[in-house]
Design an enzyme around this catalytic site. Structure first.
Site, short mmCIF file in Angstrom:
data_model
loop_
_atom_site.label_atom_id
_atom_site.label_comp_id
_atom_site.label_asym_id
_atom_site.label_seq_id
_atom_site.Cartn_x
_atom_site.Cartn_y
_atom_site.Cartn_z
N THR A 1 -62.84 110.86 -63.17
CA THR A 1 -63.44 112.00 -63.59
C THR A 1 -62.76 113.13 -63.30
OG1 THR A 1 -65.60 110.61 -63.53
CG2 THR A 1 -65.69 113.08 -63.68
N SER B 1 -61.33 104.36 -63.73
CA SER B 1 -61.18 103.54 -62.56
C SER B 1 -61.72 102.43 -62.83
CB SER B 1 -61.60 103.98 -61.40
OG SER B 1 -62.92 104.42 -61.18
N THR C 1 -64.16 107.51 -59.32
CA THR C 1 -64.87 107.17 -58.26
C THR C 1 -65.49 105.62 -58.36
OG1 THR C 1 -66.88 108.30 -59.41
CG2 THR C 1 -65.89 109.74 -57.93
N ASP C 2 -65.44 105.11 -59.73
CA ASP C 2 -66.06 103.91 -59.66
C ASP C 2 -65.27 102.57 -58.69
OD1 ASP C 2 -67.79 105.03 -61.56
OD2 ASP C 2 -67.27 103.81 -63.38
#
Length: 351
Positions: free
Chosen positions: A27, A68, A101-102
């Site tokens: 992101t 990600s 972040t995932d």
């Protein structure tokens, strides 16, 4: 810049600290694509959004540019080797990895298992895309650069929303909020604010593993979740598909059913490495219940992951499979990677 331990601020000279930023997408590098956001900005554009802390010089390596959820184990190993190549230069003082972040928690933990250097590797990212008016990426990146230039001997870290987290045990706990990461079973390592860093505790980490060979064949590792009416067919299917490792995401403190115990027993008899974690956010997996609970699953040969949750449990299984070839050696490697420190910390938190 300052470094404090424990919980105290102490002045530290940081002259011309050289920090390498490895950009992998996420992101923090995402822009509007017409129907949604996706990573496409190069690392230099991401870095240009952030103020650079005083006495820090930075350089960028564009390694990947992916959302990600699309990240693969092969790409994680490429990131691992790149980090070690960068740290082979004694002139580098630290590394910042910008990451989606995932799956950030999985990559950070995997790298921490192999990290054998006092210089830090600091993961960060953003919950809002590049160029957002109220974006969190620039602040997170500033804090990550400051942390990478300041701390030592803390392993791989996650810096997000003014907090410094150990890689081990830290997971994404918020889908959208800026305070996206936490260790549900323990406190942060430190905090960042007003250009200062306060380190509150030193993470406990097992001895680092040797790097996997460059030509390693990646094993298949599957996750199976237990729930009401859950069918152990999915354990059996994973084995039939060639899985060398399975992460069983159980309920409670690590509980399933007698039918799951049977399927896990059969998988282990075929040489499959099985890790037992839980879908509960915080606290340790521990042997309390029988009739399909963790008592029976451990007796069947499943390795309890302590306070590691599903994604990091899978990373632990991957590292164990890559470090050994024999069944017994792989079980021992997984127990080493999981580490007793995490269990003790989780038990203390649960007490």
């Amino acid at each position: 810049m300052v470094l404090g331990f424990p919980g105290r601020y102490t002045d530290v000279e940081a002259q011309a600290r050289r920090i390498v930023v490895i950009s992998t997408g996420g992101t923090i590098a995402s822009r509007w694509q017409g129907t949604g956001f996706a990573a496409d900005a190069p690392g230099r554009e991401v870095l240009a959004t952030a103020a650079i802390p005083q006495d820090i010089t930075s350089e960028v390596i564009d390694l990947f540019n992916v959302n990600s959820p699309r990240l693969t184990s092969a790409q994680q190993l490429t990131l691992l080797r790149t980090v070690h190549q960068v740290l082979a230069d004694p002139g580098v003082d630290g590394i910042v990895v910008t990451h989606g972040t995932d799956t950030l928690e999985e990559s950070a933990f995997l790298l921490d298992l192999y990290h054998d250097d006092p210089r830090p590797v600091v993961f960060t990212g953003a919950q809002k895309p590049l160029g957002a008016e109220d974006g969190d990426g620039p602040g997170n990146l500033y804090d990550a650069l400051l942390t990478a230039a300041t701390v030592r001997d803390l392993g791989v870290l996650v810096v997000f929303d003014g907090k410094v987290h150990a890689a081990r045990g830290t997971v994404k706990t918020q889908t959208l909020a800026a305070d996206a990461f936490a260790d549900p079973s323990g406190p942060p390592v430190g905090k960042v604010g007003f250009g200062k860093i306060s380190i509150l505790r030193r993470p406990q980490r097992p001895a680092p593993l040797p790097l996997p060979p460059a030509d390693v064949t990646l094993p298949r590792i599957d996750m199976v979740m237990h729930h009401v009416d859950a069918d152990p067919l999915f354990v059996e299917t994973a084995v039939a598909a060639g899985a060398q490792g399975i992460v069983l995401v159980a309920t409670g403190a690590g509980n399933a059913t007698p039918e799951f115990v049977g399927a896990v027993t059969a998988a282990i008899e075929r040489g499959v490495l099985v890790a037992l974690t839980t879908r509960v956010q915080g606290g340790p997996v521990t042997e309390i219940y029988t009739h399909g609970g963790a008592v029976d699953l451990a007796a069947a040969g499943a390795v309890l992951t302590g306070t590691l949750r599903a994604g990091q449990g899978r990373s632990a299984v991957l590292a164990a499979l890559l470090s050994a070839s024999g069944v017994g050696e792989r079980v021992s490697a997984l127990r080493h990677v999981v580490g007793s420190a995490g269990l003790e910390r989780g038990e203390a938190a649960a007490a």
